[in-house]
Design an enzyme around this catalytic site. Structure first.
Site, short mmCIF file in Angstrom:
data_model
loop_
_atom_site.label_atom_id
_atom_site.label_comp_id
_atom_site.label_asym_id
_atom_site.label_seq_id
_atom_site.Cartn_x
_atom_site.Cartn_y
_atom_site.Cartn_z
N SER A 66 -4.42 -49.61 -17.02
CA SER A 66 -4.38 -49.42 -18.41
C SER A 66 -2.77 -49.22 -19.36
O SER A 66 -3.32 -49.65 -20.31
CB SER A 66 -2.99 -48.34 -17.85
OG SER A 66 -1.65 -48.58 -17.03
N SER A 67 -3.00 -51.35 -18.84
CA SER A 67 -2.00 -52.24 -19.34
C SER A 67 -3.00 -53.11 -20.44
O SER A 67 -2.99 -53.87 -21.42
CB SER A 67 -1.37 -53.21 -18.13
OG SER A 67 -1.36 -52.25 -17.87
N LYS A 70 -6.85 -51.24 -23.64
CA LYS A 70 -6.37 -51.18 -25.46
C LYS A 70 -6.32 -51.05 -26.60
O LYS A 70 -7.37 -52.39 -26.87
CB LYS A 70 -4.46 -51.18 -24.67
CG LYS A 70 -3.88 -50.75 -24.03
CD LYS A 70 -2.08 -51.13 -23.57
CE LYS A 70 -1.56 -50.76 -22.54
NZ LYS A 70 -1.34 -49.60 -22.63
N CYS A 104 1.79 -47.82 -28.09
CA CYS A 104 1.94 -48.54 -27.04
C CYS A 104 3.43 -49.53 -27.74
O CYS A 104 2.82 -50.56 -28.33
CB CYS A 104 0.30 -49.19 -26.29
SG CYS A 104 1.03 -51.09 -25.65
N ASN A 106 4.56 -52.44 -25.89
CA ASN A 106 4.43 -53.82 -25.71
C ASN A 106 3.34 -54.01 -26.74
O ASN A 106 3.73 -55.29 -27.34
CB ASN A 106 3.77 -54.10 -24.14
CG ASN A 106 5.01 -54.10 -23.08
OD1 ASN A 106 5.12 -54.30 -23.29
ND2 ASN A 106 4.42 -52.56 -22.43
N LYS A 277 4.22 -39.65 -19.97
CA LYS A 277 4.44 -40.64 -18.41
C LYS A 277 5.12 -40.42 -17.56
O LYS A 277 5.99 -39.06 -17.92
CB LYS A 277 5.12 -41.88 -18.89
CG LYS A 277 4.19 -42.90 -20.19
CD LYS A 277 3.19 -43.90 -19.96
CE LYS A 277 2.54 -44.08 -21.11
NZ LYS A 277 1.27 -44.16 -20.91
N SER A 308 1.59 -44.87 -15.08
CA SER A 308 0.74 -44.31 -16.50
C SER A 308 -1.10 -44.84 -16.00
O SER A 308 -1.43 -45.50 -15.52
CB SER A 308 0.98 -46.43 -17.00
OG SER A 308 0.06 -46.16 -18.81
N HIS A 313 2.54 -48.83 -13.04
CA HIS A 313 2.13 -49.92 -13.98
C HIS A 313 2.97 -50.77 -13.39
O HIS A 313 4.36 -50.99 -12.35
CB HIS A 313 3.02 -49.73 -15.05
CG HIS A 313 2.75 -50.54 -16.37
ND1 HIS A 313 3.77 -52.11 -16.84
CD2 HIS A 313 1.72 -50.63 -17.28
CE1 HIS A 313 3.31 -52.13 -17.23
NE2 HIS A 313 2.05 -51.68 -18.02
N MET A 317 6.14 -50.33 -19.63
CA MET A 317 5.43 -49.61 -21.06
C MET A 317 6.44 -49.96 -21.81
O MET A 317 8.54 -49.58 -21.41
CB MET A 317 4.68 -48.75 -20.76
CG MET A 317 3.59 -48.15 -19.72
SD MET A 317 4.13 -47.68 -17.78
CE MET A 317 4.90 -46.40 -18.26
N GLY A 318 6.66 -50.57 -22.92
CA GLY A 318 7.51 -50.55 -23.96
C GLY A 318 8.06 -49.70 -24.36
O GLY A 318 8.85 -49.02 -24.71
#
Length: 396
Positions: A66-67, A70, A104, A106, A277, A308, A313, A317-318
């Site tokens: 998921s990270s 994007k 997002c 991050n 989330k 996520s 995660h 997540m930010g």
């Protein structure tokens, strides 16, 4: 037999915080993909390499998490007193689906740098040395974000000594301010969509849980780790290797989304993977992070783990960090209680990769909690720039 030719699209591959993604200027996308819709989604899916039944995204730019699955589309802002419009697309790995329902946090750290480097910020705003404050309009959620980007000799400074748990190498610090991060009444209601700081969430055939539902940064469901049979020190492998617990979390998330008013029927959650989330909290205790770093109980105010796109995660997540900071600032939420209760303007929490500090300013107005802003530090770096190539039939 004829085959579709490949087309080239200017793009930049960037890390922002603990995520990375493919960044585009809106005007560089094929004409058909410059507007929202089927063609845009098809282009981004092909760029990332989805859907991939193997779950690897080998034939695309995605990293199969998921990270790292994007995309970001940026343009000169259409909003007054803003520099850049920021649109985020979370690309599903195994489904032909791009989720546009949230931000997002991050990758927000990379938006300012990309905007400066690509002429989206007025040159007069950029100092020779110092900080350039980029005013970002986050289109997914309709919010203003300020990115304070360091500038050295007229160029974005990317290297530095700021260390962020979850990122291997140090880099330059980018401070991010999320202004008025709580929901303003659309798509699920106010900051606390049920009107309560803590609710009872009943999930048929699974259990009944205390939950804090909050719309701040990103819609988030907070649960107590102890009620789930967890202790808050879990790392990725413990959760992500357990299909039963992942299915349990997804079912809880679906029922929570319905109780938050984000969906009308739990079946709709499958097409809303990015939001809300789901996270679980616990009081501070010592643990060993995924990098073998010892995190001592006294180094944190509480522990938080978040999922996520159906997986735990690797860090945080930010946008979920904004939700954590906001909830921690409001006495009586599960996050605040896990941190020891009381009023606070900042919190340091432990996550699988280490720790993170986030601040939030919460006040009561007309007997309702209001959060003026949430602040955290991230870093960003260009990894590669040039063109991505996709088959031309992606535009059909």
């Amino acid at each position: 037999m004829s085959f579709a030719a490949q087309i080239k699209i200017p793009a930049t591959y960037m890390r922002g915080g603990t995520s990375k993604g493919v960044f585009f200027k809106l005007e560089d996308l094929p004409q058909e993909a410059q507007v929202a819709g089927k063609i845009r989604d098809q282009v981004l899916l092909r760029v990332i390499g989805s859907p991939d039944p193997y779950g690897k995204q080998v034939d695309g730019m995605g990293g199969a998490t998921s990270s790292t699955s994007k995309t970001v589309i940026l343009a000169k802002s259409t909003q007054e007193n803003h520099d850049v419009d920021y649109l985020f697309g979370q690309v599903a790995i195994d489904k032909p689906f791009v989720d546009w329902s949230g931000n997002c946090g991050n990758l927000t750290a990379a938006v300012g740098a990309f905007a400066i480097n690509n002429g989206l910020v007025c040159a007069k705003k950029i100092p020779e040395n110092g900080i350039c404050t980029v005013h970002i309009w986050q289109k997914n959620i309709g919010k203003t974000i300020l990115a304070h980007v360091p500038i050295t000799n007229g160029q974005v400074q990317e290297t530095g000594d700021f260390e962020l748990d979850g990122v291997t190498f140090p880099a330059a610090e980018v401070q991010i301010e999320f202004l008025d991060p709580a929901d303003d009444g659309e798509d699920g209601g106010a900051m606390f969509p049920t009107g309560n700081l803590v609710d009872t969430l009943e999930v048929p055939n699974i259990g009944t849980y205390q939950a804090t539902f909050i719309n701040a940064g990103i819609p988030t469901i907070f649960l107590n780790a102890s009620e789930l049979g967890l202790d808050g020190t879990e790392l990725q492998d413990v959760i992500n290797s357990d299909t039963k617990i992942l299915e349990k979390f997804e079912t809880i998330r679906a029922y929570g989304a319905k109780q938050m008013g984000l969906i009308q029927d739990i079946s709709e959650a499958a097409n809303r993977q990015h939001t809300p989330k789901i996270a679980f909290v616990a009081p501070s205790k010592s643990y060993t992070s995924s990098s073998a770093k010892e995190v001592k109980a006294e180094d944190t105010d509480l522990l938080v783990r978040a999922l996520s796109m159906g997986k735990l995660h690797h860090a945080m997540m930010g946008t979920a960090a904004v939700a954590i900071g906001t909830a921690a600032a409001i006495p009586g939420t599960l996050v605040n209680l896990a941190a020891g209760g009381g009023e606070r303007e900042a919190v340091r929490f432990g996550h699988p990769s280490g720790t993170l500090r986030v601040g939030a300013q919460a006040i009561k107005e007309n007997d309702q909690w209001v959060v003026k802003k949430a602040v955290m530090s991230r870093s960003a770096r260009i990894l590669m720039e040039g063109w991505v190539r996709i088959p031309a039939d992606s535009l059909k």
